[in-house]
Motif scaffolding. Sequence first.
Motif: not given
Ligand code: AKB
Length: 321
Positions: A121-123, A282-284, A187-189, A83-85, A172-176
Amino acid sequence: MAEAPGDRILVTGALGQIGTELVSTLRKRYGRDAVLATDIRDPDQDSNFSQGPFAKLSVLDGESMERIVVEEGIGTIFHLAAILSATGEKDPELCQRVNVGGTVCVLEAARDFGLRVFSPSSIAVFGPDSLKTAPQSSPLNPTTIYGKTKVTGEVLGMNYWKQYGVDVRGIRFPGLVSWKAPAGGGTTDYAVDIFRAALDDGHYECFVSEETRLPMMYIDDAIRATENLMDADKAHLGTSRVGYNIRGISFTAGELADAIAEKIPGFTCNFVPDFRQKVADSWPDDVDDMSAREDWGWKAEYDLDKMVDEMLFNLSKNQSS
Ligand code: AKB
Ligand code: NAD
């Protein structure tokens, strides 16, 4: 460690944004029947998933997972169910249950049956105290529930590696950014949705501010990174093996909109931040990926222009076919 029941691959959460692309890449490489796609929901009748092995499986059902591992001769699990952010902020209990509970079920099956595991994982593991360009080793203090579950996933993965020798690897994937499947509640959708809106409507209302800068990556780079990490010699992987930073592209939402407007004259975008702004803030802005470059030779191939060209080309081709 037990000997794995076979050498087939099981993908959890296979119908999602990454799974849609990873399953077809793995099937091209190892053969259609070598890859068992699974998800909690059914695939569309006309999708690629109807042309290869598929099983309905919740990652919270450890018993069924272990039965499938044995019956289907599985040797490796690519664990993508999560489940994403943005969805996680709305339903923290579900996010925690699926992300932590599902990862435990996968790691337990891996321990019992000697499986290899890819668990992304994720950023999102970084929090507001992170440097703007997040180093590989830094305090992990995320403020989102999703980020916390991703930190727990890394800790669990490292424990299973150290205590039981389970070969767990992660990025730690960035937004894809991708075009085959829609993004799944992150959040990166916006960096995906903007392309479809640009082609369909010539306009997009973006849910983060124009100045929001985040680490992003084109899907082809992410799939190649996944394959490269899983192909890497175990001896070369260091303490980052369950959560390598990998750098792709860092751009603001405004820069993305401008890059699209250069290709689609007349495209407009306005910025109306909602609850996801706080998550993004909250992310870099970017990540340092020296460990991935040194340990397994990581290097991204897509910059902003190349990604925008690919997205518009593929989405337009898809629309007209
Ligand atoms: C999200 O935005 O939740 C994902 C992620 C960066 O892990 N795309
Ligand atoms: P997604 O939301 O597109 O897909 C997740 C899939 O999991 C969905 O098909 C969903 O049906 C399935 N699922 C949900 N609950 C399940 C359950 N209980 N059992 C089985 N399946 C279930 O996600 P994604 O973008 O493909 O992400 C895959 C992994 O990569 C996740 O771990 C995510 O945190 C990570 N990641 C993704 C991104 C990104 O931008 N896409 C960035 C960083 C990390």
